[in-house]
Design an enzyme around this catalytic site. Structure first.
Site, PDB file in Angstrom:
ATOM      1  N   HIS A  59      -4.216  -1.686   2.046  1.00  0.00           N
ATOM      2  CA  HIS A  59      -3.159  -0.714   1.790  1.00  0.00           C
ATOM      3  C   HIS A  59      -3.453   0.647   2.419  1.00  0.00           C
ATOM      4  O   HIS A  59      -2.636   1.564   2.332  1.00  0.00           O
ATOM      5  CB  HIS A  59      -2.901  -0.572   0.274  1.00  0.00           C
ATOM      6  CG  HIS A  59      -3.950   0.160  -0.478  1.00  0.00           C
ATOM      7  ND1 HIS A  59      -4.912  -0.469  -1.236  1.00  0.00           N
ATOM      8  CD2 HIS A  59      -4.185   1.488  -0.613  1.00  0.00           C
ATOM      9  CE1 HIS A  59      -5.690   0.436  -1.809  1.00  0.00           C
ATOM     10  NE2 HIS A  59      -5.262   1.631  -1.437  1.00  0.00           N
ATOM     11  N   ASP A  84      -6.387  -7.500  -0.694  1.00  0.00           N
ATOM     12  CA  ASP A  84      -6.323  -6.105  -0.246  1.00  0.00           C
ATOM     13  C   ASP A  84      -7.607  -5.743   0.503  1.00  0.00           C
ATOM     14  O   ASP A  84      -8.495  -5.062  -0.012  1.00  0.00           O
ATOM     15  CB  ASP A  84      -6.128  -5.191  -1.463  1.00  0.00           C
ATOM     16  CG  ASP A  84      -5.817  -3.757  -1.076  1.00  0.00           C
ATOM     17  OD1 ASP A  84      -5.601  -3.500   0.130  1.00  0.00           O
ATOM     18  OD2 ASP A  84      -5.805  -2.895  -1.975  1.00  0.00           O
ATOM     19  N   SER A  98     -10.113   4.626  -2.203  1.00  0.00           N
ATOM     20  CA  SER A  98      -9.607   3.317  -1.763  1.00  0.00           C
ATOM     21  C   SER A  98     -10.432   2.822  -0.592  1.00  0.00           C
ATOM     22  O   SER A  98     -10.727   3.571   0.329  1.00  0.00           O
ATOM     23  CB  SER A  98      -8.166   3.445  -1.292  1.00  0.00           C
ATOM     24  OG  SER A  98      -7.293   3.643  -2.353  1.00  0.00           O
TER      25      SER A  98
END
Length: 250
Positions: A64, A108, A203
């Protein structure tokens, strides 16, 4: 052992420049030489993610975190200064996992092929991946590093690299809390009983256990003290190795 830290999570992907590690500690400069600071544009807005070097010309991060004009900074401790150790390298090709699902955040994970190989130094070197079929039992202590902010009220990330301590949680308990949780491809880490917290984290940053990358930070729950969810690297080893083969140059 320092106090155990947890993830305050928002049940959303962890991108977009507001990532934080709270209650952690600043690491010794360049003691995490695999860490990568990833920047990119999303609808014209500068975003950031964490990541980590796994090969001289490949960085692993979250799917992402995909955007345009992607660039990786290696060898950094204080990201706000021009350190002599830093290597800033544009991304030649982003390779998100083909089965990445932005609805439930499964798969992811993404490889970033760099335009040139990183030069290995004391401040820049790859992080080892886990051995095939390696598993983490609940209670195992791991670490997460990033340049996120160090308080909830902070308006920007920390200048220097911070690190939090996270405990591996039971899969069944995480499944009850995170309905999208898939134990075969995800890891649940953090302790909701602790009051110190790593909020959002970075992230794409690595869940490091025994000096190997077992997870890639993915998402969080809705404004509650809860574990964070990591993509389980061991489940993607064949894809990672295949994607880094020299034949995949285009």
């Amino acid at each position: 052992m320092p106090p155990v830290l947890i993830l305050l999570t928002l049940f959303l992907p962890l991108g977009a420049g507001a990532e934080e590690i709270i209650g952690g500690h600043e690491v010794k400069p360049h003691s995490r030489p695999y860490m990568a600071y990833v920047t990119f544009l999303d609808d014209g807005k500068m975003m950031l993610c964490g990541g980590f070097l796994v090969k001289d010309n490949f960085v692993l991060t979250a799917a992402h975190c995909l955007g345009s004009s992607m660039r990786v900074t290696l060898g950094a401790h204080n990201i706000e200064t021009k350190e002599k150790t830093q290597q800033i390298i544009p991304v030649a090709k982003a390779i998100p996992h083909p089965a990445y699902n932005d609805k439930d955040w499964s798969n992811d994970i993404m490889l970033l092929k760099l335009q040139r190989k990183a030069i290995r130094t004391k401040a820049v070197s790859p992080l080892k991946l886990p051995r095939a079929n390696a598993q983490l039992k609940p209670g195992y202590v791991c670490h997460l590093a990033g340049w996120g902010a160090t308080s909830l009220s902070a308006t920007k990330g920390a200048a220097s690299l911070q690190e939090a301590v996270l405990i591996i949680q039971d899969d069944q308990k995480c499944k009850l809390r995170f309905h999208c949780y898939i134990k075969t491809i995800q890891i649940c880490a953090g302790d909701p009983k602790q009051i110190q917290a790593a909020f959002k984290g970075d992230s794409g940053g690595p869940l490091v256990c025994d000096n190997r990358a077992y997870g890639v930070l993915s998402y969080r729950e809705d404004e509650t003290i809860a574990p964070g969810i990591f993509t389980k690297v061991v489940s993607f080893l064949p894809w990672i190795r295949s994607s880094m083969k020299p034949s995949n140059r285009c």
